[in-house]
Structure formats: C-alpha cells, structure tokens
Design a protein around this motif. Sequence first.
Motif, PDB file in Angstrom:
ATOM      1  N   THR A  29      29.885  41.752  51.105  1.00  0.00           N
ATOM      2  CA  THR A  29      28.475  41.519  50.767  1.00  0.00           C
ATOM      3  C   THR A  29      28.039  40.088  51.062  1.00  0.00           C
ATOM      4  OG1 THR A  29      29.064  41.071  48.454  1.00  0.00           O
ATOM      5  CG2 THR A  29      28.398  43.334  49.007  1.00  0.00           C
ATOM      6  N   ASP A  30      28.925  39.305  51.649  1.00  0.00           N
ATOM      7  CA  ASP A  30      28.615  37.910  51.984  1.00  0.00           C
ATOM      8  C   ASP A  30      28.217  37.839  53.460  1.00  0.00           C
ATOM      9  OD1 ASP A  30      28.821  35.165  52.788  1.00  0.00           O
ATOM     10  OD2 ASP A  30      30.094  34.779  51.036  1.00  0.00           O
ATOM     11  N   GLU A  31      26.970  37.493  53.708  1.00  0.00           N
ATOM     12  CA  GLU A  31      26.474  37.481  55.090  1.00  0.00           C
ATOM     13  C   GLU A  31      27.217  36.493  55.982  1.00  0.00           C
ATOM     14  OE1 GLU A  31      22.628  34.588  54.193  1.00  0.00           O
ATOM     15  OE2 GLU A  31      22.346  36.734  54.450  1.00  0.00           O
ATOM     16  N   ARG A  32      27.824  35.477  55.417  1.00  0.00           N
ATOM     17  CA  ARG A  32      28.625  34.548  56.230  1.00  0.00           C
ATOM     18  C   ARG A  32      29.873  35.239  56.760  1.00  0.00           C
ATOM     19  NH1 ARG A  32      29.522  30.205  51.726  1.00  0.00           N
ATOM     20  NH2 ARG A  32      29.741  32.195  50.646  1.00  0.00           N
ATOM     21  N   THR A  34      30.264  38.688  57.101  1.00  0.00           N
ATOM     22  CA  THR A  34      29.938  39.857  57.933  1.00  0.00           C
ATOM     23  C   THR A  34      29.155  39.490  59.193  1.00  0.00           C
ATOM     24  OG1 THR A  34      27.919  40.317  56.678  1.00  0.00           O
ATOM     25  CG2 THR A  34      29.961  41.429  55.957  1.00  0.00           C
ATOM     26  N   ARG A  35      28.896  38.224  59.385  1.00  0.00           N
ATOM     27  CA  ARG A  35      28.076  37.786  60.533  1.00  0.00           C
ATOM     28  C   ARG A  35      28.559  38.380  61.858  1.00  0.00           C
ATOM     29  NH1 ARG A  35      27.923  31.754  62.905  1.00  0.00           N
ATOM     30  NH2 ARG A  35      26.605  32.195  64.690  1.00  0.00           N
ATOM     31  N   GLY A  40      26.409  42.878  61.754  1.00  0.00           N
ATOM     32  CA  GLY A  40      26.222  41.532  61.251  1.00  0.00           C
ATOM     33  C   GLY A  40      25.605  41.442  59.864  1.00  0.00           C
ATOM     34  N   ARG A  41      25.260  42.592  59.289  1.00  0.00           N
ATOM     35  CA  ARG A  41      24.628  42.572  57.966  1.00  0.00           C
ATOM     36  C   ARG A  41      25.658  42.853  56.881  1.00  0.00           C
ATOM     37  NH1 ARG A  41      19.739  46.597  59.050  1.00  0.00           N
ATOM     38  NH2 ARG A  41      21.571  47.832  59.454  1.00  0.00           N
ATOM     39  N   PRO A  42      25.418  42.329  55.672  1.00  0.00           N
ATOM     40  CA  PRO A  42      26.293  42.669  54.540  1.00  0.00           C
ATOM     41  C   PRO A  42      26.288  44.172  54.291  1.00  0.00           C
ATOM     42  CG  PRO A  42      24.883  40.802  54.005  1.00  0.00           C
ATOM     43  CD  PRO A  42      24.385  41.365  55.310  1.00  0.00           C
ATOM     44  N   TRP A  43      27.371  44.663  53.716  1.00  0.00           N
ATOM     45  CA  TRP A  43      27.540  46.094  53.481  1.00  0.00           C
ATOM     46  C   TRP A  43      27.016  46.478  52.103  1.00  0.00           C
ATOM     47  CZ3 TRP A  43      33.212  47.172  55.412  1.00  0.00           C
ATOM     48  CH2 TRP A  43      33.296  46.837  56.768  1.00  0.00           C
ATOM     49  N   ASP A  44      26.538  47.718  51.992  1.00  0.00           N
ATOM     50  CA  ASP A  44      26.098  48.202  50.681  1.00  0.00           C
ATOM     51  C   ASP A  44      27.270  48.860  49.951  1.00  0.00           C
ATOM     52  OD1 ASP A  44      26.321  50.991  51.381  1.00  0.00           O
ATOM     53  OD2 ASP A  44      24.275  50.993  52.149  1.00  0.00           O
ATOM     54  N   TRP A  96      39.277  38.912  57.708  1.00  0.00           N
ATOM     55  CA  TRP A  96      38.168  38.262  57.022  1.00  0.00           C
ATOM     56  C   TRP A  96      38.767  37.227  56.094  1.00  0.00           C
ATOM     57  CZ3 TRP A  96      34.432  42.547  54.849  1.00  0.00           C
ATOM     58  CH2 TRP A  96      34.078  43.427  55.875  1.00  0.00           C
TER      59      TRP A  96
END
Length: 167
Positions: A29-32, A34-35, A40-44, A96
């Motif tokens: 959930t951290d956009e840094r 998942t970039r 490239g977006r955070p996951w739900d 990651w």
Amino acid sequence: MPTTPSPVPDIVLRRFTRTDTEFFSRLATDERVTRFVGDGRPWDSDFIAARVDSALGGLPPGHPEAKRWFIASLDDEPAGLVVSSRHDGAVEIGYWLAPEHWGKGLAGRMVARAIPAVWDAYGSIPLSARVDPENGASVRILTRHGFRPDGATPEGLDVYRLEHRSG
C-alpha cells in the motif's frame, strides 16, 4: 576517541507465512514501493489478500504456477520481501524493500540470498526478473549478481535472466 561503526546486521531469508501479511500489506500500500510494480499504484486489500492466498497455496515446486515467497529480516524484524513464481521454463523473482531500509545496500544482499534460496526451492532452473527500464537501481543489482538482459515484455519491461550455476 574514534568510534567504530557497528556492523550492519545480515539479511536472513525465511519462508513467508500468513503472519507476515500485515508487513506485506504495508509494502503493497506504499506508493514508493509499488512505483515499479504492475501499474505502479498501491494495491487494495482484496488484491493483497488474493496474492497472499496464492503465495501460500502450497503448489509443489514443479507445478507451472508454483510460488514461494520469503521475508528478508534484519535482527528478526521484517525488512523486505522476495517473491518467486514459476513461468515459462524459468522462475521469476522480484523483491521489495521497506523504504526505511533504502540506501543501505540491503536490496543487493536480499538478491544474493534469494538466488540460492530459490534454486533450493525449485531446483536447477533459470531465474528471470522483469524490470522497468527507469528502475536503474534494480538493473544494477541484478547485473551485479549475474543476471543478463534477455529481451523485453510487450508492456515495455526489460527481462533479465540468470542461468543456474553450481557451487
């Protein structure tokens, strides 16, 4: 009197378990983080739960959809995640690292630990990694550990490959 810097703790890899879901969720959930992953977006939460269930599915290593995830720990605290999944005659790996550990050389140490761990899990099979061409840090880490360019995906990701080596 000068002080000697304390040594950086070593990375230890262990199999991912359901109790690691909270740590994984924090990364996913951290956009840094998942970039350079997927779109490239955070996951739900639903996607995170599905990925965890798939990773813990327990398919045998020879199965075409087998997955093995590993937690990279420092002093018994999770610092990163290494994922592996069997695809088309190779095992794709990814990693990651929690942002608070960036810039310390830990991602390279995770990859160094992941290579033999993945080969132990799956056997003598080539490894592959897909990398966004803009992710220069990952390209440097992979090539430093013997991965070589091996084409690109239709989505524009560069593919790197490492053949199994003994010893």
